[in-house]
Write a protein that holds these residues in place. Structure first.
Motif, PDB file in Angstrom:
ATOM      1  N   ILE A  22     -18.769  29.407  89.591  1.00 49.66           N
ATOM      2  CA  ILE A  22     -17.651  30.214  90.059  1.00 49.66           C
ATOM      3  C   ILE A  22     -16.389  29.363  90.182  1.00 49.66           C
ATOM      4  N   ALA A  23     -16.541  28.141  90.649  1.00 46.98           N
ATOM      5  CA  ALA A  23     -15.396  27.229  90.754  1.00 46.98           C
ATOM      6  C   ALA A  23     -14.791  26.966  89.381  1.00 46.98           C
ATOM      7  N   PHE A  24     -15.637  26.825  88.372  1.00 49.13           N
ATOM      8  CA  PHE A  24     -15.155  26.607  87.005  1.00 49.13           C
ATOM      9  C   PHE A  24     -14.382  27.827  86.508  1.00 49.13           C
ATOM     10  N   VAL A  25     -14.923  29.017  86.724  1.00 52.57           N
ATOM     11  CA  VAL A  25     -14.273  30.244  86.271  1.00 52.57           C
ATOM     12  C   VAL A  25     -12.905  30.408  86.931  1.00 52.57           C
ATOM     13  N   ASN A  76     -14.046  40.458 107.309  1.00 54.16           N
ATOM     14  CA  ASN A  76     -14.168  39.736 108.584  1.00 54.16           C
ATOM     15  C   ASN A  76     -13.749  38.270 108.440  1.00 54.16           C
ATOM     16  N   ASP A  77     -12.626  38.074 107.755  1.00 56.40           N
ATOM     17  CA  ASP A  77     -12.016  36.744 107.592  1.00 56.40           C
ATOM     18  C   ASP A  77     -12.861  35.768 106.776  1.00 56.40           C
ATOM     19  N   ARG A  78     -13.819  36.256 106.028  1.00 56.04           N
ATOM     20  CA  ARG A  78     -14.615  35.409 105.137  1.00 56.04           C
ATOM     21  C   ARG A  78     -14.375  35.854 103.688  1.00 56.04           C
ATOM     22  N   ILE A  79     -14.289  34.892 102.776  1.00 56.26           N
ATOM     23  CA  ILE A  79     -13.994  35.165 101.372  1.00 56.26           C
ATOM     24  C   ILE A  79     -15.297  35.140 100.576  1.00 56.26           C
ATOM     25  N   TYR A  80     -15.520  36.181  99.759  1.00 58.67           N
ATOM     26  CA  TYR A  80     -16.777  36.295  99.023  1.00 58.67           C
ATOM     27  C   TYR A  80     -16.602  36.288  97.503  1.00 58.67           C
ATOM     28  N   GLN A 115     -21.288  40.788 103.265  1.00 57.68           N
ATOM     29  CA  GLN A 115     -21.851  39.810 104.199  1.00 57.68           C
ATOM     30  C   GLN A 115     -23.351  39.648 104.009  1.00 57.68           C
ATOM     31  N   GLN A 116     -23.997  40.699 103.536  1.00 58.16           N
ATOM     32  CA  GLN A 116     -25.435  40.639 103.303  1.00 58.16           C
ATOM     33  C   GLN A 116     -25.767  40.215 101.883  1.00 58.16           C
ATOM     34  N   ASN A 117     -24.958  40.626 100.922  1.00 57.94           N
ATOM     35  CA  ASN A 117     -25.346  40.504  99.515  1.00 57.94           C
ATOM     36  C   ASN A 117     -24.653  39.386  98.734  1.00 57.94           C
ATOM     37  N   MET A 118     -23.622  38.762  99.300  1.00 56.19           N
ATOM     38  CA  MET A 118     -22.849  37.799  98.525  1.00 56.19           C
ATOM     39  C   MET A 118     -22.782  36.439  99.214  1.00 56.19           C
ATOM     40  N   LEU A 119     -22.668  35.404  98.395  1.00 55.42           N
ATOM     41  CA  LEU A 119     -22.476  34.061  98.927  1.00 55.42           C
ATOM     42  C   LEU A 119     -21.090  33.944  99.549  1.00 55.42           C
ATOM     43  N   ASP A 120     -21.009  33.258 100.655  1.00 61.66           N
ATOM     44  CA  ASP A 120     -19.740  33.004 101.330  1.00 61.66           C
ATOM     45  C   ASP A 120     -19.026  31.863 100.598  1.00 61.66           C
ATOM     46  N   LEU A 121     -17.821  32.160 100.080  1.00 66.26           N
ATOM     47  CA  LEU A 121     -17.061  31.176  99.301  1.00 66.26           C
ATOM     48  C   LEU A 121     -15.813  30.696 100.043  1.00 66.26           C
ATOM     49  N   THR A 122     -15.742  30.978 101.339  1.00 66.49           N
ATOM     50  CA  THR A 122     -14.531  30.696 102.107  1.00 66.49           C
ATOM     51  C   THR A 122     -14.111  29.239 102.044  1.00 66.49           C
ATOM     52  N   GLN A 174     -10.267  27.501  96.657  1.00 66.77           N
ATOM     53  CA  GLN A 174      -9.628  28.659  97.276  1.00 66.77           C
ATOM     54  C   GLN A 174      -8.150  28.404  97.583  1.00 66.77           C
ATOM     55  N   SER A 175      -7.773  27.138  97.768  1.00 70.83           N
ATOM     56  CA  SER A 175      -6.361  26.838  98.040  1.00 70.83           C
ATOM     57  C   SER A 175      -5.475  27.121  96.826  1.00 70.83           C
ATOM     58  N   ASP A 176      -6.094  27.225  95.638  1.00 73.40           N
ATOM     59  CA  ASP A 176      -5.349  27.477  94.404  1.00 73.40           C
ATOM     60  C   ASP A 176      -5.333  28.962  94.043  1.00 73.40           C
ATOM     61  N   ILE A 177      -6.035  29.787  94.818  1.00 74.53           N
ATOM     62  CA  ILE A 177      -6.106  31.222  94.557  1.00 74.53           C
ATOM     63  C   ILE A 177      -5.021  31.935  95.351  1.00 74.53           C
TER      64      ILE A 177
END
Length: 432
Positions: A329-332, A131-135, A105-112, A117-120
């Protein structure tokens, strides 16, 4: 003296200023992102291929790949960089328990809320969430912890893939009797490679103690006092005591292990299947010689695989270029990213992106791995995906056990203490 400035000069000056501003704007538009990955050859090659493919589509963004050590040393590098504010814009790291230790929560961008993400797969999103957030997003493929084996040696001696530990040891004895080949390869120069007899055995622990992760997290169960969990430490001591190891096990490197199993200098190499990518890179001519099986337990009827999710790719929260990082990240994580990795390092295992597929001509070890994920296959997540607790000193402890320096029970007790310290750092309830 009076000076006269002609209109032509003013026009030229104005044009020059405009051109300079244009160059400045162009320079400002070029973004360089640093991407930190571990130094395994396949990882570096996959990362560099992704960087090149992404730059081809986005000429204004350059990805510079930086390699770090693997194992505990690499873990310390990541934690130190985050603590000192010197982390790269994008970085690869574990999912699961080690991910939680990085304070996402402190060190990473929130990617939720990123569309991809719907394809993961949900199973992956669960191990990069807090805490219900994807990083995180998946980098490379899911893996198995088990044994790479030389198929030629098995064919020559008429051996079958073992489903129990007793069968595995019987195969080792037959290989030792033949001579000239190490039944079991160990490569303690790279200490992280020493952990597979313990970590890869967790599927078997779950069969005996289904609620082990919950009790383990709540400090209600220990490795040293749980016979099924202690077995992994005991297995490592058994292969040493039986004289099944390569003579240079203390100084051999990870790459030595891959060479040995692919060229028939050794029969079995306990390893994670991401190594298939390194075989593809460094020993491609011999890759068809290598198969894979799950680390066997005591009961053939419950034989199955300890599975690892793909590694995560994360954005540093303090990056100057959050939008560009998210774009990379989206490309990867997308299908083109999967295909780029497959082309670069071969098909290692199942991707965690639903739209990604594997080609038909995968190496034998990959086919063996995928069978454990197919319908009817048996697999379960490694403990680090079911519990936030993992002690950082395991690789040093398993080197000692695998070298005959420390007994399995003493090693398990030492690891339990290592785990206790980690749980206290995480502030988990029930630990003191």
């Amino acid at each position: 003296m009076a000076y006269t400035i002609s209109r032509h000069y003013l026009a030229a000056a104005a044009a020059g200023c405009a051109l300079a501003l244009s160059f400045a704007a162009s320079a400002q538009a070029e973004v360089k992102l640093a991407f930190l990955v571990d130094n395994a050859p396949a990882t570096v090659k996959a990362a560099e291929a992704l960087a090149a493919a992404f730059h081809a589509r986005n000429p204004d963004i350059t990805i510079e790949v930086e390699a770090r050590a693997a194992g505990g040393e690499g873990d310390n590098i990541v934690k130190t960089r985050l603590a000192t504010g010197e982390m790269t814009d994008v970085f690869m790291y574990n999912a699961g328990s080690l991910f939680h230790a990085l304070n996402p929560q402190q060190n990473m961008l929130d990617l939720t809320d990123e569309p991809y993400q719907s394809d993961i797969m949900d199973t992956f999103k669960a191990v990069v969430s807090e805490n219900d957030r994807i990083y995180g997003a998946p980098f490379q493929t899911a893996m198995g912890g088990g044994v790479l084996y030389n198929r030629k040696i098995y064919a020559e001696l008429g051996l079958e893939v073992p489903k129990t530990w007793a069968e595995f040891m019987k195969n080792n004895e037959a290989i030792k009797a033949k001579g000239g080949v190490a039944p079991v390869i160990q490569t303690f120069r790279d200490t992280w490679t020493s952990q597979l007899f313990v970590l890869g055995d967790f599927y078997n622990v779950l069969q005996a103690v289904p609620d082990f992760p919950e009790k383990y997290t709540a400090n209600q169960i220990k490795y040293a006092t749980t016979p099924a969990a202690l077995r992994g430490f005991e297995h490592q001591a058994e292969v040493f005591n039986a004289g099944y190891l390569n003579e240079d096990f203390g100084s051999a490197s990870y790459d030595d292990g891959l060479r040995m199993v692919s060229k028939g200098e050794g029969a079995h190499y306990p390893m994670l299947t991401f190594a298939i990518g390194n075989l593809f890179e460094n020993y491609r001519d011999d890759i068809d010689n290598v198969g894979f099986f799950a680390l066997p337990g005591d009961d053939a009827a419950t034989n199955g695989l300890t599975a690892w999710m793909a590694n995560g790719i994360y954005g540093y929260a303090q990056t100057e270029y959050p939008d560009e990082v998210k774009k990379f990240i989206a490309f990867v994580a997308g299908k083109e990213g999967c295909d780029t990795q497959t082309e670069a390092v071969g098909a290692i295992g199942p991707y965690m992106t639903k739209s990604c597929t594997l080609p038909d001509d995968v190496p034998p070890a990959t086919k063996d791995l995928v069978a454990y994920f197919a319908e009817g296959g048996r697999n379960a997540p490694a403990l680090e995906f079911l519990s936030p607790v993992k002690g950082p000193a395991l690789e040093q402890i398993t080197v000692e056990i695998g070298s005959g320096i420390r007994s399995p029970l003493d090693g398990a007790k030492l690891y339990d203490e290592d785990v206790r310290k980690q749980a206290l750092q995480l502030g988990l309830p029930g630990w003191e």
